[in-house]
Design a protein around this motif. Structure first.
Motif, PDB file in Angstrom:
ATOM      1  N   PRO A 210       0.808  -1.222   0.000  1.00  0.00           N
ATOM      2  CA  PRO A 210       0.000   0.000   0.000  1.00  0.00           C
ATOM      3  C   PRO A 210       0.844   1.278   0.000  1.00  0.00           C
ATOM      4  O   PRO A 210       0.542   2.229  -0.732  1.00  0.00           O
ATOM      5  CB  PRO A 210      -0.822  -0.123   1.290  1.00  0.00           C
ATOM      6  N   ARG A 211       1.924   1.300   0.767  1.00  0.00           N
ATOM      7  CA  ARG A 211       2.735   2.519   0.830  1.00  0.00           C
ATOM      8  C   ARG A 211       3.529   2.737  -0.455  1.00  0.00           C
ATOM      9  O   ARG A 211       3.627   3.858  -0.944  1.00  0.00           O
ATOM     10  CB  ARG A 211       3.655   2.499   2.052  1.00  0.00           C
ATOM     11  N   VAL A 212       4.110   1.666  -1.026  1.00  0.00           N
ATOM     12  CA  VAL A 212       4.911   1.873  -2.231  1.00  0.00           C
ATOM     13  C   VAL A 212       4.016   2.216  -3.421  1.00  0.00           C
ATOM     14  O   VAL A 212       4.372   3.045  -4.268  1.00  0.00           O
ATOM     15  CB  VAL A 212       5.827   0.659  -2.529  1.00  0.00           C
ATOM     16  N   CYS A 213       2.823   1.616  -3.497  1.00  0.00           N
ATOM     17  CA  CYS A 213       1.898   1.946  -4.588  1.00  0.00           C
ATOM     18  C   CYS A 213       1.451   3.401  -4.488  1.00  0.00           C
ATOM     19  O   CYS A 213       1.364   4.108  -5.502  1.00  0.00           O
ATOM     20  CB  CYS A 213       0.684   1.020  -4.560  1.00  0.00           C
ATOM     21  N   ALA A 214       1.173   3.856  -3.266  1.00  0.00           N
ATOM     22  CA  ALA A 214       0.775   5.258  -3.076  1.00  0.00           C
ATOM     23  C   ALA A 214       1.898   6.201  -3.506  1.00  0.00           C
ATOM     24  O   ALA A 214       1.660   7.215  -4.179  1.00  0.00           O
ATOM     25  CB  ALA A 214       0.400   5.497  -1.617  1.00  0.00           C
ATOM     26  N   ALA A 215       3.128   5.861  -3.141  1.00  0.00           N
ATOM     27  CA  ALA A 215       4.271   6.710  -3.510  1.00  0.00           C
ATOM     28  C   ALA A 215       4.489   6.723  -5.022  1.00  0.00           C
ATOM     29  O   ALA A 215       4.775   7.772  -5.614  1.00  0.00           O
ATOM     30  CB  ALA A 215       5.529   6.209  -2.796  1.00  0.00           C
ATOM     31  N   LEU A 216       4.351   5.562  -5.665  1.00  0.00           N
ATOM     32  CA  LEU A 216       4.529   5.477  -7.115  1.00  0.00           C
ATOM     33  C   LEU A 216       3.432   6.242  -7.858  1.00  0.00           C
ATOM     34  O   LEU A 216       3.692   6.926  -8.848  1.00  0.00           O
ATOM     35  CB  LEU A 216       4.552   4.016  -7.554  1.00  0.00           C
ATOM     36  N   LYS A 217       2.201   6.127  -7.364  1.00  0.00           N
ATOM     37  CA  LYS A 217       1.090   6.853  -8.011  1.00  0.00           C
ATOM     38  C   LYS A 217       1.289   8.358  -7.925  1.00  0.00           C
ATOM     39  O   LYS A 217       0.951   9.100  -8.854  1.00  0.00           O
ATOM     40  CB  LYS A 217      -0.232   6.447  -7.361  1.00  0.00           C
ATOM     41  N   LYS A 218       1.843   8.846  -6.807  1.00  0.00           N
ATOM     42  CA  LYS A 218       2.138  10.283  -6.671  1.00  0.00           C
ATOM     43  C   LYS A 218       3.090  10.752  -7.760  1.00  0.00           C
ATOM     44  O   LYS A 218       3.070  11.912  -8.157  1.00  0.00           O
ATOM     45  CB  LYS A 218       2.759  10.560  -5.300  1.00  0.00           C
ATOM     46  N   GLU A 227      -2.824 -11.093  -9.144  1.00  0.00           N
ATOM     47  CA  GLU A 227      -4.025 -11.258  -8.304  1.00  0.00           C
ATOM     48  C   GLU A 227      -3.752 -10.927  -6.849  1.00  0.00           C
ATOM     49  O   GLU A 227      -4.563 -10.272  -6.174  1.00  0.00           O
ATOM     50  CB  GLU A 227      -4.553 -12.688  -8.428  1.00  0.00           C
ATOM     51  N   GLN A 228      -2.612 -11.366  -6.325  1.00  0.00           N
ATOM     52  CA  GLN A 228      -2.295 -11.109  -4.924  1.00  0.00           C
ATOM     53  C   GLN A 228      -2.084  -9.617  -4.666  1.00  0.00           C
ATOM     54  O   GLN A 228      -2.506  -9.091  -3.639  1.00  0.00           O
ATOM     55  CB  GLN A 228      -1.048 -11.890  -4.509  1.00  0.00           C
ATOM     56  N   SER A 229      -1.448  -8.940  -5.613  1.00  0.00           N
ATOM     57  CA  SER A 229      -1.246  -7.489  -5.461  1.00  0.00           C
ATOM     58  C   SER A 229      -2.579  -6.764  -5.468  1.00  0.00           C
ATOM     59  O   SER A 229      -2.816  -5.858  -4.660  1.00  0.00           O
ATOM     60  CB  SER A 229      -0.355  -6.953  -6.587  1.00  0.00           C
ATOM     61  N   LYS A 230      -3.461  -7.145  -6.400  1.00  0.00           N
ATOM     62  CA  LYS A 230      -4.770  -6.487  -6.507  1.00  0.00           C
ATOM     63  C   LYS A 230      -5.641  -6.757  -5.274  1.00  0.00           C
ATOM     64  O   LYS A 230      -6.449  -5.914  -4.887  1.00  0.00           O
ATOM     65  CB  LYS A 230      -5.502  -6.948  -7.772  1.00  0.00           C
ATOM     66  N   ALA A 231      -5.457  -7.902  -4.654  1.00  0.00           N
ATOM     67  CA  ALA A 231      -6.213  -8.200  -3.440  1.00  0.00           C
ATOM     68  C   ALA A 231      -5.813  -7.261  -2.298  1.00  0.00           C
ATOM     69  O   ALA A 231      -6.628  -6.920  -1.446  1.00  0.00           O
ATOM     70  CB  ALA A 231      -5.989  -9.649  -3.025  1.00  0.00           C
ATOM     71  N   ILE A 232      -4.554  -6.808  -2.313  1.00  0.00           N
ATOM     72  CA  ILE A 232      -4.058  -5.905  -1.268  1.00  0.00           C
ATOM     73  C   ILE A 232      -4.306  -4.453  -1.632  1.00  0.00           C
ATOM     74  O   ILE A 232      -4.677  -3.632  -0.785  1.00  0.00           O
ATOM     75  CB  ILE A 232      -2.550  -6.158  -1.030  1.00  0.00           C
ATOM     76  N   VAL A 233      -4.107  -4.112  -2.918  1.00  0.00           N
ATOM     77  CA  VAL A 233      -4.329  -2.740  -3.404  1.00  0.00           C
ATOM     78  C   VAL A 233      -5.326  -2.832  -4.559  1.00  0.00           C
ATOM     79  O   VAL A 233      -4.939  -2.926  -5.730  1.00  0.00           O
ATOM     80  CB  VAL A 233      -3.006  -2.079  -3.868  1.00  0.00           C
ATOM     81  N   PRO A 234      -6.622  -2.805  -4.278  1.00  0.00           N
ATOM     82  CA  PRO A 234      -7.634  -3.106  -5.302  1.00  0.00           C
ATOM     83  C   PRO A 234      -7.701  -2.113  -6.462  1.00  0.00           C
ATOM     84  O   PRO A 234      -8.167  -2.482  -7.545  1.00  0.00           O
ATOM     85  CB  PRO A 234      -8.953  -3.071  -4.507  1.00  0.00           C
ATOM     86  N   ASP A 235      -7.216  -0.881  -6.288  1.00  0.00           N
ATOM     87  CA  ASP A 235      -7.407   0.110  -7.353  1.00  0.00           C
ATOM     88  C   ASP A 235      -6.312   0.091  -8.411  1.00  0.00           C
ATOM     89  O   ASP A 235      -6.291   0.951  -9.297  1.00  0.00           O
ATOM     90  CB  ASP A 235      -7.552   1.517  -6.760  1.00  0.00           C
ATOM     91  N   ILE A 236      -5.374  -0.875  -8.353  1.00  0.00           N
ATOM     92  CA  ILE A 236      -4.389  -0.978  -9.436  1.00  0.00           C
ATOM     93  C   ILE A 236      -4.975  -1.829 -10.562  1.00  0.00           C
ATOM     94  O   ILE A 236      -5.920  -2.585 -10.367  1.00  0.00           O
ATOM     95  CB  ILE A 236      -3.049  -1.568  -8.944  1.00  0.00           C
ATOM     96  N   LYS A 237      -4.400  -1.718 -11.749  1.00  0.00           N
ATOM     97  CA  LYS A 237      -4.881  -2.479 -12.903  1.00  0.00           C
ATOM     98  C   LYS A 237      -4.431  -3.935 -12.805  1.00  0.00           C
ATOM     99  O   LYS A 237      -3.421  -4.242 -12.163  1.00  0.00           O
ATOM    100  CB  LYS A 237      -4.359  -1.872 -14.203  1.00  0.00           C
ATOM    101  N   ALA A 238      -5.152  -4.810 -13.455  1.00  0.00           N
ATOM    102  CA  ALA A 238      -4.759  -6.221 -13.505  1.00  0.00           C
ATOM    103  C   ALA A 238      -3.692  -6.413 -14.577  1.00  0.00           C
ATOM    104  O   ALA A 238      -3.845  -5.944 -15.712  1.00  0.00           O
ATOM    105  CB  ALA A 238      -5.970  -7.091 -13.807  1.00  0.00           C
TER     106      ALA A 238
END
Length: 317
Positions: A210-218, A227-238
């Motif tokens: 969650p923290r690294v995805c938020a930083a990358l999106k910024k 699938e495992q990543s999307k289960a943790i951070v649902p708003d990323i693309k598949a």
């Protein structure tokens, strides 16, 4: 593409500094290494010698004209340079500088020769000059390198793409891992040593993702996850199956959750390009295993993939 072509004052200074670094390096030619005496009393060694006439075929970045010319001259070789049509005028300007410098030093200006046309037929002709050109080195996209390998009648040094991974181990320092991921992906995404896939140990995925995805999106990064990543951070693309083998050269990143270092190594064996592979870990044992088992030109522990660069490593360009 525009970023690769751009030549502002700073970039020209960088090109000049790269050439100066090569000029300052020790002369490799004539160096004898591995000298030993056989049981029969014969002294044997290896002497470094020039290869001869080297042809460089490359795309986009005009700094390659200066880099290739400097490296060939330093190692006692002559070179034929065939740059892409999109940088033809910049390449011509750099080649003229080298020709002038060679003449001023009493050397043949033909030692650095730029192919004066962008016609593909000229390239095909040159690739057939067996016995005249000793080696061809293509540098650019996968299509270019496949084209050269397919048509050359001369030896080729080839490497198809830079599909670089960063693996974040379960015991990693998260602050360090985040800084490395941001630098490896964002600093200059359109180059071959940029990260294309982030691998995260399932032991720390729920905390770190969650923290690294938020930083990358910024930073404007589009994230595609398994699938495992999307289960943790649902708003990323598949992610699609093709994503794991794609060199994006853009602000796009694939993320996969893996089963520890074994899962990371397995993923890289299946999808890596032998370019640059990073582990972020506090474990000495895992870092040494990474060094031994990862098959890549450059293997890093707790550092960004962007360090795979001649200037950064003190090797000139």
């Amino acid at each position: 593409m525009l970023d690769r072509l751009r030549l502002d004052e700073k970039r020209i200074d960088d090109v000049a500094n790269a050439v100066s670094q090569v000029a300052a390096m020790n002369d490799p030619i004539g160096e004898v290494t591995g000298l030993h005496t056989t049981p029969g009393g014969v002294q044997v060694g290896q002497m470094r010698v020039p290869l001869g006439l080297i042809m460089m075929i490359y795309e986009s970045r005009p700094n390659v004209t200066a880099d290739a010319a400097a490296l060939c001259l330093k190692s006692g070789n002559a070179c034929i340079l065939r740059g892409g049509s999109e940088a033809f005028h910049s390449n011509t300007a750099f080649a003229k500088v080298f020709e002038q410098a060679l003449e001023e030093q009493g050397l043949p200006k033909a030692a650095v020769s730029l192919v004066p046309t962008t016609d593909r037929e000229a390239t095909l002709h040159l690739l057939g000059l067996h016995g005249i050109i000793d080696l061809v080195i293509p540098r650019g996209g996968e299509r270019l390198i496949h084209f050269v390998a397919e048509h050359a009648k001369i030896p080729v040094v080839q490497h198809y793409k830079g599909l670089c991974h960063v693996y974040v181990d379960g015991d990693a320092d998260f602050d360090m891992a985040e800084r490395i991921a941001i630098n490896a992906k964002v600093q200059r995404p359109g180059v071959c040593n940029a990260m294309e896939t982030l691998l995260v140990d399932q032991a720390c995925a729920k905390s770190f993702l969650p923290r690294v995805c938020a930083a990358l999106k910024k930073e404007g990064v589009e994230i595609r996850g398994d699938e495992q990543s999307k289960a943790i951070v649902p708003d990323i693309k598949a992610a699609s199956p093709e994503d794991w083998d794609t060199e994006y050269l853009d602000l796009i990143l694939s993320i996969a959750v893996v089963d520890g270092i074994d899962g990371a190594i397995k993923h890289i064996e299946e999808h890596g390009s032998n370019h640059t592979e990073v582990i972020v870990t506090r474990s000495y044992e895992k870092s040494q295993r990474w060094l031994r088992e990862i098959d890549a030109s450059f293997v890093l522990i707790n550092a960004s993939s962007r360090f795979n660069d001649g200037g950064e490593l003190g090797l000139g360009c």
